[in-house]
Design a protein around this motif. Sequence first.
Motif, PDB file in Angstrom:
ATOM      1  N   GLU A  14       0.833  -1.210   0.000  1.00 34.64           N
ATOM      2  CA  GLU A  14       0.000   0.000   0.000  1.00 34.64           C
ATOM      3  C   GLU A  14       0.868   1.261   0.000  1.00 34.64           C
ATOM      4  OE1 GLU A  14      -3.215   0.066  -0.537  1.00 34.64           O
ATOM      5  OE2 GLU A  14      -3.205  -2.115  -0.612  1.00 34.64           O
ATOM      6  N   ASP A  15       2.029   1.215   0.658  1.00 34.77           N
ATOM      7  CA  ASP A  15       2.955   2.356   0.611  1.00 34.77           C
ATOM      8  C   ASP A  15       3.448   2.582  -0.816  1.00 34.77           C
ATOM      9  OD1 ASP A  15       2.749   2.972   3.277  1.00 34.77           O
ATOM     10  OD2 ASP A  15       4.585   1.923   3.871  1.00 34.77           O
ATOM     11  N   THR A  40       1.879   1.674  -3.561  1.00 36.43           N
ATOM     12  CA  THR A  40       0.732   2.165  -4.319  1.00 36.43           C
ATOM     13  C   THR A  40       0.502   3.639  -4.020  1.00 36.43           C
ATOM     14  OG1 THR A  40      -0.287  -0.016  -4.235  1.00 36.43           O
ATOM     15  CG2 THR A  40      -1.738   1.817  -4.748  1.00 36.43           C
ATOM     16  N   SER A  41       0.600   3.995  -2.757  1.00 33.74           N
ATOM     17  CA  SER A  41       0.418   5.387  -2.350  1.00 33.74           C
ATOM     18  C   SER A  41       1.465   6.288  -2.999  1.00 33.74           C
ATOM     19  CB  SER A  41       0.503   5.497  -0.830  1.00 33.74           C
ATOM     20  OG  SER A  41       0.456   6.838  -0.413  1.00 33.74           O
ATOM     21  N   LEU A  68       0.631   6.675  -6.654  1.00 30.63           N
ATOM     22  CA  LEU A  68      -0.543   7.544  -6.822  1.00 30.63           C
ATOM     23  C   LEU A  68      -0.197   8.999  -6.519  1.00 30.63           C
ATOM     24  CD1 LEU A  68      -3.405   5.306  -5.381  1.00 30.63           C
ATOM     25  CD2 LEU A  68      -2.904   5.824  -7.773  1.00 30.63           C
ATOM     26  N   ASN A  69       0.666   9.221  -5.521  1.00 29.15           N
ATOM     27  CA  ASN A  69       1.101  10.592  -5.232  1.00 29.15           C
ATOM     28  C   ASN A  69       1.875  11.165  -6.412  1.00 29.15           C
ATOM     29  OD1 ASN A  69      -0.067  10.918  -2.719  1.00 29.15           O
ATOM     30  ND2 ASN A  69       1.692  10.084  -1.630  1.00 29.15           N
TER      31      ASN A  69
END
Length: 186
Positions: free
Chosen positions: A116-117, A119-120, A123-124
């Motif tokens: 998730e990090d 992915t984050s 996305l950022n």
Amino acid sequence: MGSSLYRPRRGTGLAAIVSLPRPTPCLALAPMKLFAAGLAAFSAGRVVSADTVSPIQKVVQLISSFQAKIIKEGEVSHTLFAEFSEFCEDRNRNLAHEIKNGKAAVASLKAAIAEEDATSASLNAKIDELAAGIATDEADLKAATQIRDKEHKDFISEEAELVETIDMLDRAVGILEREMAKGGAA
């Protein structure tokens, strides 16, 4: 009553972890048995009537009752200890299973957090890219609006000139037609 009364169960448990010396009934009760046997032999030599009980016989009876009481308490204690030992072993197994499951859950949750990090972060980066694109588009729109406003002003001034020129030409045509109509009638 043999020494099997206090024999701990084999395996893992409280008895295996804490190795305390276990009293055996034979060694603990041996002096009492010897004393009771001596009293019985001593009292056997004396003739006592059936109605009266000698003090030595009372002591022997009292010692016998204490011996029975102690043996019974030992059996109860052994039963309680066996139950507690089994409870501890079960609790140990359950806790070990929960710890194993917890460690597996921690590992999978850490992997999920890392995923998730990532992915984050991606996305950022995409958000930053889109924000830069929006800023560029807004600047282009502002420039296009300024160009459109300038062209609109130019169009309005040219239109006014053309309308004025068309009006002058219409008047000139009207004057020429009148003059031609006068000249052809004359």
